[in-house]
Design a protein around this motif. Structure first.
Motif, PDB file in Angstrom:
ATOM      1  N   SER A   1      14.466  -3.765 -34.858  1.00 56.19           N
ATOM      2  CA  SER A   1      15.203  -3.027 -33.820  1.00 56.19           C
ATOM      3  C   SER A   1      14.894  -3.576 -32.443  1.00 56.19           C
ATOM      4  O   SER A   1      15.790  -3.747 -31.603  1.00 56.19           O
ATOM      5  CB  SER A   1      14.854  -1.532 -33.883  1.00 56.19           C
ATOM      6  OG  SER A   1      15.317  -0.954 -35.081  1.00 56.19           O
ATOM      7  N   LEU A   2      13.618  -3.868 -32.178  1.00 44.09           N
ATOM      8  CA  LEU A   2      13.223  -4.460 -30.895  1.00 44.09           C
ATOM      9  C   LEU A   2      13.975  -5.773 -30.669  1.00 44.09           C
ATOM     10  O   LEU A   2      14.524  -6.011 -29.580  1.00 44.09           O
ATOM     11  CB  LEU A   2      11.713  -4.683 -30.871  1.00 44.09           C
ATOM     12  CG  LEU A   2      11.063  -5.192 -29.580  1.00 44.09           C
ATOM     13  CD1 LEU A   2       9.587  -4.807 -29.546  1.00 44.09           C
ATOM     14  CD2 LEU A   2      11.184  -6.701 -29.390  1.00 44.09           C
ATOM     15  N   LEU A   3      14.005  -6.598 -31.688  1.00 48.36           N
ATOM     16  CA  LEU A   3      14.675  -7.892 -31.585  1.00 48.36           C
ATOM     17  C   LEU A   3      16.173  -7.714 -31.357  1.00 48.36           C
ATOM     18  O   LEU A   3      16.775  -8.384 -30.505  1.00 48.36           O
ATOM     19  CB  LEU A   3      14.420  -8.682 -32.870  1.00 48.36           C
ATOM     20  CG  LEU A   3      14.869 -10.137 -32.919  1.00 48.36           C
ATOM     21  CD1 LEU A   3      14.300 -10.928 -31.756  1.00 48.36           C
ATOM     22  CD2 LEU A   3      14.445 -10.762 -34.250  1.00 48.36           C
ATOM     23  N   TYR A   4      16.768  -6.787 -32.074  1.00 49.34           N
ATOM     24  CA  TYR A   4      18.201  -6.498 -31.946  1.00 49.34           C
ATOM     25  C   TYR A   4      18.516  -6.022 -30.520  1.00 49.34           C
ATOM     26  O   TYR A   4      19.488  -6.481 -29.895  1.00 49.34           O
ATOM     27  CB  TYR A   4      18.570  -5.422 -32.966  1.00 49.34           C
ATOM     28  CG  TYR A   4      20.044  -5.209 -33.193  1.00 49.34           C
ATOM     29  CD1 TYR A   4      20.709  -5.838 -34.236  1.00 49.34           C
ATOM     30  CD2 TYR A   4      20.766  -4.330 -32.384  1.00 49.34           C
ATOM     31  CE1 TYR A   4      22.056  -5.613 -34.469  1.00 49.34           C
ATOM     32  CE2 TYR A   4      22.111  -4.096 -32.608  1.00 49.34           C
ATOM     33  CZ  TYR A   4      22.752  -4.745 -33.649  1.00 49.34           C
ATOM     34  OH  TYR A   4      24.091  -4.524 -33.873  1.00 49.34           O
ATOM     35  N   ILE A   5      17.686  -5.116 -30.001  1.00 51.82           N
ATOM     36  CA  ILE A   5      17.879  -4.583 -28.643  1.00 51.82           C
ATOM     37  C   ILE A   5      17.782  -5.693 -27.605  1.00 51.82           C
ATOM     38  O   ILE A   5      18.578  -5.756 -26.652  1.00 51.82           O
ATOM     39  CB  ILE A   5      16.837  -3.480 -28.357  1.00 51.82           C
ATOM     40  CG1 ILE A   5      17.160  -2.219 -29.166  1.00 51.82           C
ATOM     41  CG2 ILE A   5      16.772  -3.154 -26.869  1.00 51.82           C
ATOM     42  CD1 ILE A   5      16.055  -1.184 -29.159  1.00 51.82           C
TER      43      ILE A   5
END
Length: 305
Positions: free
Chosen positions: A138-142
């Protein structure tokens, strides 16, 4: 400064060890206003503790390239030329493009076979292996979305972590661990109930965006638990130091670090942290137990001297 208290340092800056420099750098990053924290860079700073030769620039450039490919799919110019999305553009178009690049082309996916491998929580390894746990994916996607011009929220559901996007018709939730599945709020509730294996009453607090600091806190706490479960006390201590930098007034974290120091026979630091714990939480339910530990530590220090 928090890191100085954390490490009981009295040396000059020129004598700092590599780890101490990383703690100082992390502290400088998270002391900024929450919205100004670069999540990707902060996560890479954390990873440098485990991978000292890590080239942060290389991984940040990789994120930039992925974001550039996302913009190309929706016929947008480079972010330098047009920092914001056109007013008439549906953010859903960018989500579709991001999912194509992130999941179809790059193959990012949840690590269901080795979920508790600590490498799932280090951003450099997630980028290399194309797999991770919900919070790091999720961090990477954000962060890729941000570089492409779209602001997304991290949502810390019970048992899971997803990403939220505001569309003209309302919110949509993206599940990076499960190949970018698009979810409604009801889908998220059903997912929580499957994890809980029972019916639970939905809470509005489940869907409040987490701050950047809280996202980092959850990521670090995952690593802390993994290392503690494997009795790797040195690495657990590294995560504990970072958690206290994020939350210097968190009494339970100060207690946990004091017990880690005690386990590692660092009695002076254990004494300092456990004393601070009782100051931070004078009504602690385990106060008597901690006082016994303090007495034992003082006796041990006296014997060693």
């Amino acid at each position: 400064m928090v890191w100085l208290n954390a490490l009981s340092m009295t040396k000059g800056f020129a004598e700092e060890s590599p780890k101490e420099r990383i703690y100082r750098e992390f502290e400088a990053m998270v002391r900024k206003a929450d919205a100004s924290i670069d999540l990707a860079l902060a996560a890479l700073v954390v990873a440098t503790l485990e991978f000292p030769e890590l080239d942060r620039t290389q991984y940040l450039q990789q994120l930039d390239r992925l974001a550039h490919r996302v913009r190309e799919l929706v016929a947008l110019p480079p972010i330098e030329e047009q920092p914001t999305l056109p007013l008439d553009m549906d953010p859903g178009e960018l989500i579709i493009a991001l999912n194509k690049v992130f999941f179809e082309e790059e193959g990012f996916h949840g690590n269901t076979e080795d979920y508790f491998n600590p490498e799932n929580s280090y951003l450099n390894k997630v980028l290399e292996e194309r797999t991770g746990i919900p919070i790091t994916l999720s961090l990477l996607y954000i962060e890729i979305a941000r570089r492409a011009g779209l602001s997304l929220d991290g949502i810390g559901l019970p048992y899971h972590f997803v990403v939220r996007c505001r569309l003209p018709e309302g919110f949509i939730y993206i599940d990076p661990f499960h190949s970018g599945n698009l979810l409604t709020e009801q889908d998220c509730i059903a997912l929580i109930q499957r994890f809980a294996r029972t019916r639970v009453r939905p809470q509005s607090s489940w869907f409040k965006p987490v701050s950047r600091k809280m996202l980092l806190f959850r990521m670090l706490n995952n690593l802390k638990r993994i290392y503690l479960d494997s009795d790797d006390f040195e690495r657990t201590l590294m995560m504990s130091n970072l958690l206290i930098i994020l939350r210097p007034d968190d009494a339970s974290e100060r207690r946990d670090r004091g017990m880690l120091h005690l386990q590692l026979k660092r009695y002076g630091r254990a004494l300092h942290d456990l004393q601070d714990y009782l100051k931070l939480d004078p009504e602690a339910t385990d106060r008597e137990e901690i006082q016994k530990y303090l007495q034992l530590i003082r006796q041990t220090i006296a014997m060693l001297n």
